[in-house]
Design an enzyme around this catalytic site. Structure first.
Site, PDB file in Angstrom:
ATOM      1  N   ASN A  73      35.568  45.733  42.216  1.00  0.00           N
ATOM      2  CA  ASN A  73      36.627  44.972  42.871  1.00  0.00           C
ATOM      3  C   ASN A  73      36.871  43.735  42.016  1.00  0.00           C
ATOM      4  OD1 ASN A  73      38.265  43.420  44.473  1.00  0.00           O
ATOM      5  ND2 ASN A  73      36.783  43.158  46.148  1.00  0.00           N
TER       6      ASN A  73
ATOM      7  N   LYS B 152      39.082  41.552  42.264  1.00  0.00           N
ATOM      8  CA  LYS B 152      39.629  40.400  43.008  1.00  0.00           C
ATOM      9  C   LYS B 152      40.794  39.775  42.219  1.00  0.00           C
ATOM     10  CE  LYS B 152      35.229  39.947  45.369  1.00  0.00           C
ATOM     11  NZ  LYS B 152      34.239  39.109  46.036  1.00  0.00           N
TER      12      LYS B 152
ATOM     13  N   HIS C 259      38.247  43.660  53.591  1.00  0.00           N
ATOM     14  CA  HIS C 259      37.328  42.786  52.848  1.00  0.00           C
ATOM     15  C   HIS C 259      37.201  41.451  53.593  1.00  0.00           C
ATOM     16  CE1 HIS C 259      35.428  40.450  49.727  1.00  0.00           C
ATOM     17  NE2 HIS C 259      35.143  41.589  49.110  1.00  0.00           N
TER      18      HIS C 259
ATOM     19  N   GLU D 239      37.125  38.582  52.535  1.00  0.00           N
ATOM     20  CA  GLU D 239      38.035  37.543  52.045  1.00  0.00           C
ATOM     21  C   GLU D 239      39.412  37.674  52.702  1.00  0.00           C
ATOM     22  OE1 GLU D 239      37.229  38.296  47.898  1.00  0.00           O
ATOM     23  OE2 GLU D 239      35.213  37.525  48.210  1.00  0.00           O
TER      24      GLU D 239
ATOM     25  N   GLU E 155      29.062  44.832  53.198  1.00  0.00           N
ATOM     26  CA  GLU E 155      29.025  43.625  52.371  1.00  0.00           C
ATOM     27  C   GLU E 155      28.694  42.426  53.257  1.00  0.00           C
ATOM     28  OE1 GLU E 155      31.535  44.254  48.557  1.00  0.00           O
ATOM     29  OE2 GLU E 155      32.856  43.439  50.091  1.00  0.00           O
TER      30      GLU E 155
HETATM   31  P1  13P Z   1      30.185  39.942  44.197  1.00  0.00           P
HETATM   32  O1  13P Z   1      29.628  41.198  43.556  1.00  0.00           O
HETATM   33  O2  13P Z   1      30.867  39.043  43.226  1.00  0.00           O
HETATM   34  O3  13P Z   1      29.165  39.264  45.058  1.00  0.00           O
HETATM   35  O4  13P Z   1      31.360  40.429  45.193  1.00  0.00           O
HETATM   36  C1  13P Z   1      31.101  41.462  46.070  1.00  0.00           C
HETATM   37  C2  13P Z   1      32.379  41.866  46.710  1.00  0.00           C
HETATM   38  O5  13P Z   1      32.962  41.132  47.484  1.00  0.00           O
HETATM   39  C3  13P Z   1      32.941  43.171  46.339  1.00  0.00           C
HETATM   40  O6  13P Z   1      33.998  43.524  47.170  1.00  0.00           O
END
Ligand code: 13P
Length: 255
Positions: free
Chosen positions: A10, A12, A96, A98, A168
């Site tokens: 991901n 982002k 997610h 976020e 997560e």
């Molecule tokens: P990190 O691997 O940067 O902790 O992020 C995890 C994540 O949110 C994947 O969707």
């Protein structure tokens, strides 16, 4: 039942056109010869065209980080399932933390996205997980069950056939503080068991990824756990060598 692991990056809100092309070229060479693990990347939707072209001839699959529930019409700024399909995207991340946090996405809205993806023949990657406060209050299982039940109640347990869940824990995302393999396994077993109360067959095949500070140093141990079927990787997916180590660790542990 043997489940084929899935490691997905991901990206982002990172990268540009040249970064996308270069990272994919590096991933292609690092991952040539891997065949015991499904691999997918979810670049920003802006760069799906570059990614689709760069991935020609590769087994790496394309994904995206979000989708709208509407297919067409006056929905300014949104991206539909059909548009993602048009670029060959297959695995679509929804729910997610976020997006739940910064965009106030509710369980019900996320269940609608899940439905839209199933309708389009795409694979939902449903992210679930508790906050640090919920974890400390002993509410991890309750939160995960609620987030799964919003899909089961709307669509039935069969909707998880061919789907992916990414556990997560929010306190582990981007913090460098991964859940321990035992902690993650315990929650993954709970999630699979929760689905099994509705359908053992669906529970047996559903891919449950772990996500949250997975890196090249901790991945192998996470993958030794029986209910961890791969990883959803953030930061470490932006570096081809680290991501390749994670993919190869999944391949080695699960075959
Ligand atoms: P990190 O691997 O940067 O902790 O992020 C995890 C994540 O949110 C994947 O969707």
């Amino acid at each position: 039942m043997a489940r084929r692991p899935l490691v997905m990056g991901n990206w982002k809100l990172n990268g540009d056109k040249s970064f996308t092309k270069e990272l994919i070229e590096n991933l292609k060479s690092e991952l040539a010869g891997v065949n015991g693990c499904d691999v997918a990347i979810a670049p920003p939707v802006m760069y799906l065209a570059e990614a689709e072209t760069s991935l020609i001839g590769s087994q790496i699959l394309l994904g995206a980080q979000n989708v709208d529930v509407n297919v067409k019409g006056a929905f300014t700024g949104d991206i539909s399932t059909e548009m993602l399909k048009d670029f060959g995207a297959k695995y679509i991340i929804i729910g997610h933390s976020e997006r739940r946090t910064y965009h106030k996405e509710s369980d019900e809205f996320i269940a609608k996205k899940f439905a839209a993806l199933k309708e389009a023949g795409l694979v939902p990657v449903l992210c679930i997980g508790e906050s640090e406060a919920e974890n400390e209050a002993g509410k991890t299982e309750e939160v995960c069950a609620r987030q799964i039940d919003s899909v089961i109640n709307a669509l039935g347990v069969e909707a998880f056939n061919g789907a992916v869940i990414a556990y997560e824990p929010i306190w582990a995302i981007g913090t460098g503080k991964s859940a321990t393999p035992e902690q993650a396994q315990s929650v993954h077993a709970f999630i699979r068991g929760h689905i099994a109360t509705k359908s053992q067959a669906v529970a047996d095949q559903v891919i449950i990824q772990y996500g949250g500070s997975v890196n090249d140093a901790n991945a192998a141990e996470l993958f030794t756990q029986p209910d961890i079927d791969g990883a959803l990787v953030g930061g470490a997916s932006l570096k081809a060598p680290a991501f390749a180590v994670i993919v190869k660790a999944a391949e080695a542990a699960k075959n």
